[in-house]
Design a protein around this motif. Sequence first.
Motif, mmCIF file in Angstrom:
data_model
loop_
_atom_site.group_PDB
_atom_site.id
_atom_site.type_symbol
_atom_site.label_atom_id
_atom_site.label_comp_id
_atom_site.label_asym_id
_atom_site.label_seq_id
_atom_site.Cartn_x
_atom_site.Cartn_y
_atom_site.Cartn_z
ATOM 1 N N VAL A 45 9.552 9.608 -1.642
ATOM 2 C CA VAL A 45 10.484 8.815 -2.456
ATOM 3 C C VAL A 45 11.912 9.012 -1.963
ATOM 4 O O VAL A 45 12.715 8.062 -1.896
ATOM 5 N N ASP A 46 12.236 10.232 -1.567
ATOM 6 C CA ASP A 46 13.598 10.558 -1.138
ATOM 7 C C ASP A 46 13.991 9.880 0.170
ATOM 8 O O ASP A 46 15.186 9.842 0.518
ATOM 9 N N LEU A 47 13.019 9.344 0.904
ATOM 10 C CA LEU A 47 13.337 8.667 2.163
ATOM 11 C C LEU A 47 13.887 7.267 1.959
ATOM 12 O O LEU A 47 14.486 6.689 2.875
ATOM 13 N N LEU A 48 13.680 6.697 0.764
ATOM 14 C CA LEU A 48 14.181 5.358 0.483
ATOM 15 C C LEU A 48 15.607 5.409 -0.037
ATOM 16 O O LEU A 48 15.998 6.380 -0.696
ATOM 17 N N PRO A 49 16.395 4.380 0.232
ATOM 18 C CA PRO A 49 17.771 4.348 -0.289
ATOM 19 C C PRO A 49 17.785 4.301 -1.817
ATOM 20 O O PRO A 49 16.803 3.914 -2.456
ATOM 21 N N ALA A 50 18.905 4.670 -2.384
ATOM 22 C CA ALA A 50 19.065 4.625 -3.842
ATOM 23 C C ALA A 50 18.777 3.217 -4.353
ATOM 24 O O ALA A 50 19.179 2.218 -3.736
ATOM 25 N N GLY A 51 18.075 3.128 -5.467
ATOM 26 C CA GLY A 51 17.765 1.840 -6.075
ATOM 27 C C GLY A 51 16.428 1.266 -5.667
ATOM 28 O O GLY A 51 15.918 0.348 -6.318
ATOM 29 N N TRP A 52 15.837 1.788 -4.596
ATOM 30 C CA TRP A 52 14.520 1.306 -4.161
ATOM 31 C C TRP A 52 13.417 1.948 -4.995
ATOM 32 O O TRP A 52 13.553 3.065 -5.488
ATOM 33 N N GLU A 53 12.312 1.213 -5.150
ATOM 34 C CA GLU A 53 11.133 1.737 -5.829
ATOM 35 C C GLU A 53 10.017 1.937 -4.801
ATOM 36 O O GLU A 53 9.859 1.133 -3.879
ATOM 37 N N LEU A 54 9.222 3.002 -5.021
ATOM 38 C CA LEU A 54 8.070 3.260 -4.162
ATOM 39 C C LEU A 54 6.797 3.186 -5.008
ATOM 40 O O LEU A 54 6.664 3.890 -6.015
ATOM 41 N N TRP A 55 5.856 2.316 -4.588
ATOM 42 C CA TRP A 55 4.604 2.106 -5.306
ATOM 43 C C TRP A 55 3.431 2.393 -4.379
ATOM 44 O O TRP A 55 3.546 2.279 -3.149
ATOM 45 N N LEU A 56 2.290 2.723 -4.989
ATOM 46 C CA LEU A 56 1.100 3.102 -4.229
ATOM 47 C C LEU A 56 -0.117 2.435 -4.846
ATOM 48 O O LEU A 56 -0.318 2.480 -6.065
ATOM 49 N N ASP A 57 -0.953 1.814 -4.005
ATOM 50 C CA ASP A 57 -2.188 1.221 -4.498
ATOM 51 C C ASP A 57 -3.300 1.450 -3.481
ATOM 52 O O ASP A 57 -3.102 1.239 -2.280
ATOM 53 N N GLY A 58 -4.474 1.877 -3.973
ATOM 54 C CA GLY A 58 -5.585 2.193 -3.087
ATOM 55 C C GLY A 58 -6.601 1.089 -2.915
ATOM 56 O O GLY A 58 -7.639 1.301 -2.283
ATOM 57 N N GLY A 59 -6.344 -0.114 -3.443
ATOM 58 C CA GLY A 59 -7.271 -1.233 -3.255
ATOM 59 C C GLY A 59 -7.491 -1.507 -1.778
ATOM 60 O O GLY A 59 -6.563 -1.391 -0.970
ATOM 61 N N HIS A 60 -8.732 -1.890 -1.399
ATOM 62 C CA HIS A 60 -9.040 -1.974 0.029
ATOM 63 C C HIS A 60 -10.024 -3.106 0.368
ATOM 64 O O HIS A 60 -10.685 -3.049 1.401
ATOM 65 N N ASN A 61 -10.101 -4.120 -0.484
ATOM 66 C CA ASN A 61 -10.952 -5.273 -0.157
ATOM 67 C C ASN A 61 -10.277 -6.536 -0.697
ATOM 68 O O ASN A 61 -9.310 -6.459 -1.455
ATOM 69 N N PRO A 62 -10.762 -7.722 -0.294
ATOM 70 C CA PRO A 62 -10.089 -8.953 -0.713
ATOM 71 C C PRO A 62 -10.009 -9.124 -2.229
ATOM 72 O O PRO A 62 -9.003 -9.632 -2.741
ATOM 73 N N GLY A 63 -11.049 -8.717 -2.956
ATOM 74 C CA GLY A 63 -11.003 -8.832 -4.412
ATOM 75 C C GLY A 63 -9.880 -8.010 -5.008
ATOM 76 O O GLY A 63 -9.168 -8.456 -5.920
ATOM 77 N N ALA A 64 -9.711 -6.783 -4.494
ATOM 78 C CA ALA A 64 -8.625 -5.929 -4.969
ATOM 79 C C ALA A 64 -7.268 -6.542 -4.625
ATOM 80 O O ALA A 64 -6.319 -6.472 -5.421
ATOM 81 N N ALA A 65 -7.160 -7.139 -3.448
ATOM 82 C CA ALA A 65 -5.898 -7.749 -3.040
ATOM 83 C C ALA A 65 -5.542 -8.940 -3.921
ATOM 84 O O ALA A 65 -4.368 -9.167 -4.236
ATOM 85 N N GLN A 66 -6.540 -9.706 -4.331
ATOM 86 C CA GLN A 66 -6.270 -10.849 -5.215
ATOM 87 C C GLN A 66 -5.738 -10.387 -6.567
ATOM 88 O O GLN A 66 -4.801 -10.977 -7.117
ATOM 89 N N ALA A 67 -6.327 -9.316 -7.112
ATOM 90 C CA ALA A 67 -5.824 -8.767 -8.372
ATOM 91 C C ALA A 67 -4.414 -8.214 -8.192
ATOM 92 O O ALA A 67 -3.538 -8.398 -9.047
ATOM 93 N N LEU A 68 -4.175 -7.558 -7.059
ATOM 94 C CA LEU A 68 -2.850 -7.018 -6.768
ATOM 95 C C LEU A 68 -1.829 -8.143 -6.643
ATOM 96 O O LEU A 68 -0.710 -8.054 -7.173
ATOM 97 N N ALA A 69 -2.209 -9.234 -5.973
ATOM 98 C CA ALA A 69 -1.288 -10.351 -5.768
ATOM 99 C C ALA A 69 -0.846 -10.962 -7.096
ATOM 100 O O ALA A 69 0.319 -11.364 -7.246
ATOM 101 N N LEU A 70 -1.748 -11.041 -8.065
ATOM 102 C CA LEU A 70 -1.369 -11.575 -9.372
ATOM 103 C C LEU A 70 -0.243 -10.759 -9.999
ATOM 104 O O LEU A 70 0.674 -11.302 -10.611
#
Length: 415
Positions: free
Chosen positions: A286-311
């Motif tokens: 987190v400390d590597l990003l400039p102030a004001g930036w957000e860091l998010w993490l998601d472990g989805g790894h197939n097209p179905g997961a990506a579609q839910a993430l895109a929504l």
Amino acid sequence: MIDLSLARIERLLERLGHPERQLAPVIHVAGTNGKGSTIAFLKAMLEALGGAVHVYTSPHLVRFNERIVIAGREIDDDSLCAVLRECEAANAGEPITFFEITTAAAFLAFARAQADFTLLETGLGGRLDATNVVARPLITALTPISLDHQAFLGETIAEVAGEKAGILKPGVPCLSVHQPAEAAAVIANRAADVGAPLICEGEGWSAEPEGGGWVFEGRPPRLPQTHLALPMPALPGAHQIANAGLALACLSCLPGLSIDTSAIARGVARARWPARLQRLEAGRLVDLLPAGWELWLDGGHNPGAAQALALHLEGWRDRPLVLVFGMLKTKDNTGFLAPLAGLAQRALTVAIPGEAASLDAESAAAAARSVGLAAEACESVPDALCRAAGAGEPPGRALICGSLYLAGAVLAENG
């Protein structure tokens, strides 16, 4: 090694005295996406209702102990080593897979500790998954089914659904969320063949956003008449309402369990499942990003997961989005990236640390470019985060995605 069969684990469990027959009542969950989140909601709701819960999930993110939770607490190292040694001795050098022997170890640990319920997540598929040795669970549940692990489960949605529906048992209610038509047909046929009461979302219950929260409706005669107005799930993403709804539908089927609205609301708000649209708010990365930036993490790894993430990412258009992407070679990398291509400004690609089966960063960048994303290969996640903010850009968001193995490495490195 992945070699789908039940013969090896059945042999080992017999030598161990059949611990799988001594478990607290079981809720068995299969599906392609959302299994872990559904189990997280089940655990949180049951605990809020006063229950003690064993949980078996996979894979782990940072420590193997995460997979085996005994009455609310991760198994400690000494207990884990003891049950694994006992399983190894009983197996006596015969062929066994990693997942099979660790599943047997989990069953042994669960059988020796008091609990009210046991929650089991399938590892791969369902029909021949090591968790499917439990002959009579209380309930089976199916989360959304899509293509994944095609080499083992089949090349079509119908074939994959056939494997997932292999957890259905005679006389045991199965609850299923909305499924693609071809999956729904296979599930219905399997339920009819084995005599499993099938309760589907829409017919037996609904879970819909309303106001600042969501509403669960149980629909007779499939489920008891229920109307619960609940807070938004602790896990972000509209798809989590469906997962929480499935969990609550399962609880509605449990004989003798009283559904207390305030306890369910507490459970919905307390559920935790790392690396599923998780915001990292402090740590070395987190400390590597400039102030004001957000860091998010998601472990989805197939097209179905990506579609839910895109929504969910549709609501993130207020600031720039940069993907930090890494994926295994065995996964559908372009199928995963395509739904995200119009939502991110660019992708910074990495190899997954310590994973021989990872795409290299250059190949991952080529996959991103093939779906229209500007992409740049990076040496590591820290390198990618240092490059995330372009000169003069307003504060944005960096989303690390593409693999649970990458997510685990990120959580370990972030501290």
